[in-house]
Scaffold this motif. Structure first.
Motif, PDB file in Angstrom:
ATOM      1  N   ASP A  53     -51.697 -10.171  88.115  1.00  0.00           N
ATOM      2  CA  ASP A  53     -51.252  -9.659  86.941  1.00  0.00           C
ATOM      3  C   ASP A  53     -51.730 -10.423  85.663  1.00  0.00           C
ATOM      4  OD1 ASP A  53     -50.096  -7.611  88.385  1.00  0.00           O
ATOM      5  OD2 ASP A  53     -47.877  -8.462  88.575  1.00  0.00           O
ATOM      6  N   TRP A  54     -52.266 -11.494  85.974  1.00  0.00           N
ATOM      7  CA  TRP A  54     -52.419 -12.300  84.728  1.00  0.00           C
ATOM      8  C   TRP A  54     -54.189 -12.156  84.696  1.00  0.00           C
ATOM      9  CZ3 TRP A  54     -48.475 -13.710  88.040  1.00  0.00           C
ATOM     10  CH2 TRP A  54     -47.337 -14.014  87.411  1.00  0.00           C
ATOM     11  N   HIS A  55     -54.569 -11.436  85.510  1.00  0.00           N
ATOM     12  CA  HIS A  55     -56.155 -11.298  85.078  1.00  0.00           C
ATOM     13  C   HIS A  55     -56.580 -10.238  84.235  1.00  0.00           C
ATOM     14  CE1 HIS A  55     -60.320 -11.045  86.083  1.00  0.00           C
ATOM     15  NE2 HIS A  55     -60.438 -10.094  86.539  1.00  0.00           N
ATOM     16  N   PRO A  56     -56.958 -10.787  82.933  1.00  0.00           N
ATOM     17  CA  PRO A  56     -57.656  -9.979  81.791  1.00  0.00           C
ATOM     18  C   PRO A  56     -58.683  -9.015  82.127  1.00  0.00           C
ATOM     19  CG  PRO A  56     -58.366 -12.259  81.571  1.00  0.00           C
ATOM     20  CD  PRO A  56     -57.661 -12.131  82.779  1.00  0.00           C
ATOM     21  N   ASP A  57     -58.632  -7.872  81.782  1.00  0.00           N
ATOM     22  CA  ASP A  57     -59.665  -6.816  81.825  1.00  0.00           C
ATOM     23  C   ASP A  57     -60.893  -7.351  80.743  1.00  0.00           C
ATOM     24  OD1 ASP A  57     -59.070  -6.128  79.183  1.00  0.00           O
ATOM     25  OD2 ASP A  57     -58.145  -4.004  79.920  1.00  0.00           O
ATOM     26  N   ALA A  58     -61.938  -6.325  80.589  1.00  0.00           N
ATOM     27  CA  ALA A  58     -63.068  -6.689  79.814  1.00  0.00           C
ATOM     28  C   ALA A  58     -62.408  -7.160  78.196  1.00  0.00           C
ATOM     29  CB  ALA A  58     -63.999  -5.653  79.751  1.00  0.00           C
ATOM     30  N   GLU A  59     -61.418  -6.324  77.988  1.00  0.00           N
ATOM     31  CA  GLU A  59     -60.778  -6.511  76.505  1.00  0.00           C
ATOM     32  C   GLU A  59     -59.793  -7.843  76.546  1.00  0.00           C
ATOM     33  OE1 GLU A  59     -62.455  -4.853  74.355  1.00  0.00           O
ATOM     34  OE2 GLU A  59     -63.717  -3.971  76.014  1.00  0.00           O
ATOM     35  N   GLY A  60     -59.587  -8.389  77.377  1.00  0.00           N
ATOM     36  CA  GLY A  60     -58.899  -9.443  77.354  1.00  0.00           C
ATOM     37  C   GLY A  60     -57.186  -9.070  77.488  1.00  0.00           C
ATOM     38  N   ILE A  61     -56.957  -7.902  78.090  1.00  0.00           N
ATOM     39  CA  ILE A  61     -55.824  -7.437  78.117  1.00  0.00           C
ATOM     40  C   ILE A  61     -55.143  -7.586  79.702  1.00  0.00           C
ATOM     41  CG2 ILE A  61     -54.344  -5.088  78.079  1.00  0.00           C
ATOM     42  CD1 ILE A  61     -56.153  -3.924  76.171  1.00  0.00           C
ATOM     43  N   VAL A  62     -53.893  -8.314  79.528  1.00  0.00           N
ATOM     44  CA  VAL A  62     -53.584  -8.566  80.884  1.00  0.00           C
ATOM     45  C   VAL A  62     -51.795  -7.677  81.087  1.00  0.00           C
ATOM     46  CG1 VAL A  62     -54.262 -11.115  81.126  1.00  0.00           C
ATOM     47  CG2 VAL A  62     -52.248 -10.551  79.955  1.00  0.00           C
ATOM     48  N   THR A  63     -51.589  -7.759  82.331  1.00  0.00           N
ATOM     49  CA  THR A  63     -50.410  -6.783  82.666  1.00  0.00           C
ATOM     50  C   THR A  63     -49.085  -7.851  82.442  1.00  0.00           C
ATOM     51  OG1 THR A  63     -51.504  -5.821  84.437  1.00  0.00           O
ATOM     52  CG2 THR A  63     -48.831  -5.823  84.498  1.00  0.00           C
ATOM     53  N   LYS A  64     -49.362  -9.461  82.658  1.00  0.00           N
ATOM     54  CA  LYS A  64     -48.216 -10.084  82.181  1.00  0.00           C
ATOM     55  C   LYS A  64     -48.842 -11.114  81.412  1.00  0.00           C
ATOM     56  CE  LYS A  64     -45.450  -9.349  86.838  1.00  0.00           C
ATOM     57  NZ  LYS A  64     -44.875 -10.067  87.877  1.00  0.00           N
ATOM     58  N   GLY A  65     -47.809 -12.036  80.826  1.00  0.00           N
ATOM     59  CA  GLY A  65     -48.392 -13.171  79.810  1.00  0.00           C
ATOM     60  C   GLY A  65     -47.828 -14.347  80.406  1.00  0.00           C
ATOM     61  N   LEU A  66     -47.933 -15.351  79.523  1.00  0.00           N
ATOM     62  CA  LEU A  66     -47.713 -16.574  79.609  1.00  0.00           C
ATOM     63  C   LEU A  66     -46.148 -16.991  80.147  1.00  0.00           C
ATOM     64  CD1 LEU A  66     -48.774 -19.661  80.062  1.00  0.00           C
ATOM     65  CD2 LEU A  66     -48.550 -19.860  77.662  1.00  0.00           C
ATOM     66  N   ALA A  67     -45.479 -16.089  79.220  1.00  0.00           N
ATOM     67  CA  ALA A  67     -43.934 -16.243  79.355  1.00  0.00           C
ATOM     68  C   ALA A  67     -43.224 -15.903  80.649  1.00  0.00           C
ATOM     69  CB  ALA A  67     -43.180 -15.139  78.458  1.00  0.00           C
ATOM     70  N   ASP A  68     -44.235 -14.816  81.246  1.00  0.00           N
ATOM     71  CA  ASP A  68     -43.919 -14.329  82.851  1.00  0.00           C
ATOM     72  C   ASP A  68     -44.185 -15.406  83.672  1.00  0.00           C
ATOM     73  OD1 ASP A  68     -43.267 -11.330  82.268  1.00  0.00           O
ATOM     74  OD2 ASP A  68     -45.167 -11.400  81.350  1.00  0.00           O
ATOM     75  N   LEU A  69     -45.245 -16.158  83.605  1.00  0.00           N
ATOM     76  CA  LEU A  69     -45.684 -17.173  84.455  1.00  0.00           C
ATOM     77  C   LEU A  69     -44.799 -18.341  84.253  1.00  0.00           C
ATOM     78  CD1 LEU A  69     -48.047 -18.238  86.151  1.00  0.00           C
ATOM     79  CD2 LEU A  69     -48.962 -19.463  84.248  1.00  0.00           C
ATOM     80  N   MET A  70     -44.317 -18.733  83.204  1.00  0.00           N
ATOM     81  CA  MET A  70     -43.398 -19.960  82.990  1.00  0.00           C
ATOM     82  C   MET A  70     -41.823 -19.582  83.587  1.00  0.00           C
ATOM     83  SD  MET A  70     -44.776 -22.507  81.526  1.00  0.00           S
ATOM     84  CE  MET A  70     -46.031 -22.114  82.692  1.00  0.00           C
ATOM     85  N   LYS A  71     -41.617 -18.023  83.421  1.00  0.00           N
ATOM     86  CA  LYS A  71     -40.504 -17.747  84.297  1.00  0.00           C
ATOM     87  C   LYS A  71     -40.462 -17.580  85.527  1.00  0.00           C
ATOM     88  CE  LYS A  71     -37.115 -13.974  84.108  1.00  0.00           C
ATOM     89  NZ  LYS A  71     -36.548 -12.647  83.427  1.00  0.00           N
ATOM     90  N   ALA A  72     -41.624 -17.491  86.193  1.00  0.00           N
ATOM     91  CA  ALA A  72     -41.650 -17.272  87.593  1.00  0.00           C
ATOM     92  C   ALA A  72     -41.643 -18.736  88.213  1.00  0.00           C
ATOM     93  CB  ALA A  72     -43.171 -16.654  87.845  1.00  0.00           C
ATOM     94  N   TRP A  73     -42.334 -19.786  87.465  1.00  0.00           N
ATOM     95  CA  TRP A  73     -42.163 -21.351  87.961  1.00  0.00           C
ATOM     96  C   TRP A  73     -40.819 -21.903  87.759  1.00  0.00           C
ATOM     97  CZ3 TRP A  73     -47.918 -23.390  86.269  1.00  0.00           C
ATOM     98  CH2 TRP A  73     -48.666 -22.552  87.266  1.00  0.00           C
ATOM     99  N   LEU A  74     -40.479 -21.693  86.497  1.00  0.00           N
ATOM    100  CA  LEU A  74     -39.178 -22.378  85.979  1.00  0.00           C
ATOM    101  C   LEU A  74     -38.167 -21.715  85.981  1.00  0.00           C
ATOM    102  CD1 LEU A  74     -40.914 -24.469  82.869  1.00  0.00           C
ATOM    103  CD2 LEU A  74     -40.868 -25.274  85.236  1.00  0.00           C
ATOM    104  N   GLY A  75     -38.073 -20.397  85.618  1.00  0.00           N
ATOM    105  CA  GLY A  75     -36.769 -19.553  85.751  1.00  0.00           C
ATOM    106  C   GLY A  75     -36.363 -18.723  86.795  1.00  0.00           C
ATOM    107  N   SER A  76     -36.880 -19.299  88.052  1.00  0.00           N
ATOM    108  CA  SER A  76     -36.604 -18.444  89.384  1.00  0.00           C
ATOM    109  C   SER A  76     -35.164 -18.756  89.633  1.00  0.00           C
ATOM    110  CB  SER A  76     -37.385 -19.247  90.530  1.00  0.00           C
ATOM    111  OG  SER A  76     -36.826 -18.733  91.595  1.00  0.00           O
ATOM    112  N   PRO A  77     -34.538 -17.864  90.356  1.00  0.00           N
ATOM    113  CA  PRO A  77     -33.075 -17.747  90.349  1.00  0.00           C
ATOM    114  C   PRO A  77     -32.995 -18.814  91.615  1.00  0.00           C
ATOM    115  CG  PRO A  77     -34.255 -15.824  91.531  1.00  0.00           C
ATOM    116  CD  PRO A  77     -34.955 -16.515  90.786  1.00  0.00           C
ATOM    117  N   LYS A  78     -33.916 -19.448  92.384  1.00  0.00           N
ATOM    118  CA  LYS A  78     -33.759 -20.425  93.109  1.00  0.00           C
ATOM    119  C   LYS A  78     -33.882 -21.874  92.541  1.00  0.00           C
ATOM    120  CE  LYS A  78     -34.719 -17.394  97.296  1.00  0.00           C
ATOM    121  NZ  LYS A  78     -33.275 -17.640  97.690  1.00  0.00           N
TER     122      LYS A  78
END
Length: 632
Positions: free
Chosen positions: A393-418
């Motif tokens: 979901d963090w892979h950009p298309d030809a125009e640089g548009i992504v489904t998820k951004g950096l905040a989503d990545l940090m939440k996945a790594w640092l904000g996990s419920p576990k």
């Protein structure tokens, strides 16, 4: 003084101070203690045991020390010829002082003098020194004192996390199990509901041990396990130089190629930002290091054309792709390549015949990075690099548009419920492991550094980063990305709530500057002399006598030294249950039990299949995934 106190003092007195040199004290043993055994409250204590504790009462406090030498080698050099007391000498290293109120502190405010009495340290003294976890919330139990199962081994979690720590021990000493045991204690949701731990797991060992309290990110997640997710480290989240190292690699020394790539990356990020604004970032403060999505595939395709293209002289500007001389396929279509698929364009060969109307030349002023472009193209086509170059979901298309951004990545790594996040790096190509680890650490550090005053920042909710197999990427002179950022973490991370736990079987291969910043050591069995000397040299206390015991420690036993403990402790670490231990045990060659008793026969105890198929064997090898695609 009461009669009982006098009798206790008489029972615990073992000698007197004869020489003081810095923190080293030479003691002569009393003649009636030469038997080596004394009884206190009905319990026997061996006198003069290497690594045992003694105390020297001075007024209203006691000095505490550790026995480091016993016998002829402990005689002061000035008295070696005379030997007035035979071989009844021992050397004590002073480490701290305790008060009759029960408070203990490291360091020495005053020194003993000649003829001061030296006493045994009884279990009652140790209970006062080590304290109880139910009285102090910051103390956690990690096991029990070796030889005294009734005394808990407690460590100060504040000092353990923020002042950094190291777990060192040779293969088979119980190192991974010890780390798993520590993480089980630190991630106790009842005591520490906001604990936050990131584990860099190079061999995929900890998912089994910590699965119920950890979110596991791996390149090839098991679809049957809801706790496992795909590991994605988007290239655009890296700084410009970090991205260059893991994509293009080393460039020419003249700097031309780097400058051209930098300008194009900056332009691509600016265009992406204009299309998809990012809160906190404007065109004015945008730089090539800003974590803004852009299409690396598109950039690669454009640069490939600049370096490989040929053009028709008669059609005008060589910089215009409309003039480029593409090869034709079987259907007479131009082979212009496919940026997203990583397929490069193909160009016709140079044709430089005089007066030929289809004269073809190379596009001038190429970047001279053909090898780098070919290598990057192969990475774009190979799935092993998808975690970086096609990051879900963090892979950009030809125009640089992504489904998820950096905040989503940090939440996945640092904000996990576990409480624990395991980054399983076992599937990353070995050639780029060092860089990827450095990039991950830098992203974590920068995020917590700048958000240090927010509720999810490092000061409000500290982070512990566990670096497994640290000798594999911290063994240079800060020339690599991993070493550079780790040095910054161990030197400055304390102020921003970022702690490091260095785990290694070869501490001598870790850069000494990094190891010296670790305030607490869990030193397990170390047979190699250079490894032991590295640990001894990194300690602030004069504890050579204690570290000399490292070769004879039992499996699962550690000497805990440093800031997280009041006194150095020889400890049996509490291991997690058998079903929750790291997947690092040796394969069984031959089961020790009889066939009737054994539930899991050893590898050489069972007959092989009559006609085994090696197709899955080769499939897992080729796709770099231990789970065959046709047998999930």
């Amino acid at each position: 003084m009461s009669m009982r106190s006098e009798s206790l003092n008489a029972a615990t007195a073992i000698g007197s101070v004869q020489d003081v040199s810095g923190t080293s004290v030479s003691v002569t043993l009393r003649a009636d203690r030469f038997s080596g055994l004394s009884f206190v409250d009905g319990q026997g204590y061996r006198i003069g045991q290497i690594g045992s504790f003694v105390k020297i009462p001075i007024g209203y406090m006691d000095l505490f020390g550790i026995v480091s030498q016993v016998g002829a080698s402990a005689v002061p050099e000035s008295l070696a010829k005379e030997l007035p007391n035979g071989l009844r000498w021992m050397t004590v290293q002073l480490i701290g002082e305790g008060y009759r109120t029960g408070r203990f502190q490291r360091g020495i405010s005053q020194y003993p003098t000649i003829d001061d009495e030296v006493h045994l340290v009884s279990e009652a003294d140790l209970r006062v020194i080590y304290g109880k976890s139910d009285r102090q919330n910051h103390l956690v139990r990690v096991g029990h004192i070796a030889g005294s199962e009734s005394i808990d081994a407690l460590v100060d979690i504040n000092k353990l996390v923020t002042r950094h720590s190291a777990v060192v021990g040779t293969t088979g000493s119980g190192k991974s199990t010890t780390v798993a045991g520590l993480l089980n204690v630190l991630s106790n949701e009842e005591r520490f509901p906001s604990s936050r731990i990131v584990v860099l797991d190079l061999h995929g060992e900890y998912a089994k041990a910590l699965g119920d309290r950890a979110t596991v990110f791996r390149i090839n997640p098991d679809p049957r396990n809801p706790n496992e997710q795909r590991l994605c480290i988007p290239f655009w989240a890296l700084s410009f130089d970090e991205m260059l190292r893991v994509t293009f690699g080393a460039l020419s020394t003249d700097g031309k190629a780097r400058n051209v790539i930098l300008e194009r990356v900056l332009a691509a990020k600016a265009a992406s930002l204009a299309t998809s604004p990012i809160r906190g970032l404007t065109a004015e403060n945008l730089s090539a290091d800003s974590p803004v999505p852009f299409s690396l595939h598109k950039l690669w395709h454009e640069l490939y054309g600049l370096d490989f293209a040929t053009y028709y002289n008669s059609k005008g500007s060589p910089a215009d792709p409309a003039t480029w001389a593409y090869e034709l396929d079987a259907n007479h279509n131009e082979i212009a390549g496919n940026a997203e698929a990583g397929h490069p364009p193909r160009f016709r060969k140079v044709k430089n015949v005089k007066d030929d109307p289809e004269k073809i030349n190379y596009v001038p002023d190429g970047l001279n990075i053909r090898a780098q472009l070919e290598a990057l193209g192969s990475k774009l086509r190979v799935s092993r690099y998808d975690f970086l170059l096609r990051a879900g979901d963090w892979h950009p298309d030809a125009e640089g548009i992504v489904t998820k951004g950096l905040a989503d990545l940090m939440k996945a790594w640092l904000g996990s419920p576990k409480p624990i996040t395991i980054l399983d790096l076992s599937g990353i190509p070995s050639s780029m492991t060092n860089d990827i680890i450095g990039n991950v650490l830098r992203v974590l550090y920068d995020g917590l550094f700048w958000a240090r005053n927010l509720s999810e920042g490092g000061r409000e909710r500290p982070l512990l980063i566990v670096m497994e197999e640290a000798h594999a990427y911290l063994n240079d002179n800060f020339d690599s990305a991993a070493s550079l950022i780790t040095q910054r973490i161990v030197k400055e991370g304390r102020k921003y709530g970022i702690g490091a736990m260095i785990v290694s079987q070869r501490p001598s291969e870790i850069n000494a500057t990094i190891l010296s910043q670790c305030g607490t050591f869990f030193a397990m069995r170390l047979s190699n002399g250079s490894d032991r000397s590295q640990v001894t040299g990194a300690l602030s206390d004069n504890l050579e006598g204690l570290t000399n015991m490292l070769p004879i420690l039992r499996t699962g036993e550690a000497i805990i030294l440093g800031e997280a403990v009041g006194l150095p402790m020889r400890t049996m670490i509490q291991a997690p249950p058998k079903g929750r231990r790291p997947d690092s045990q040796d394969p069984v060659i031959c089961d020790e039990l009889s066939p009737d008793e054994s539930m899991t026969p050893g590898g050489w105890n069972i007959k092989p299949l009559e006609a085994p198929s090696y197709d899955p064997f080769v499939e897992t090898w080729l796709q770099q995934n231990p789970i065959p695609s046709n047998n999930p």
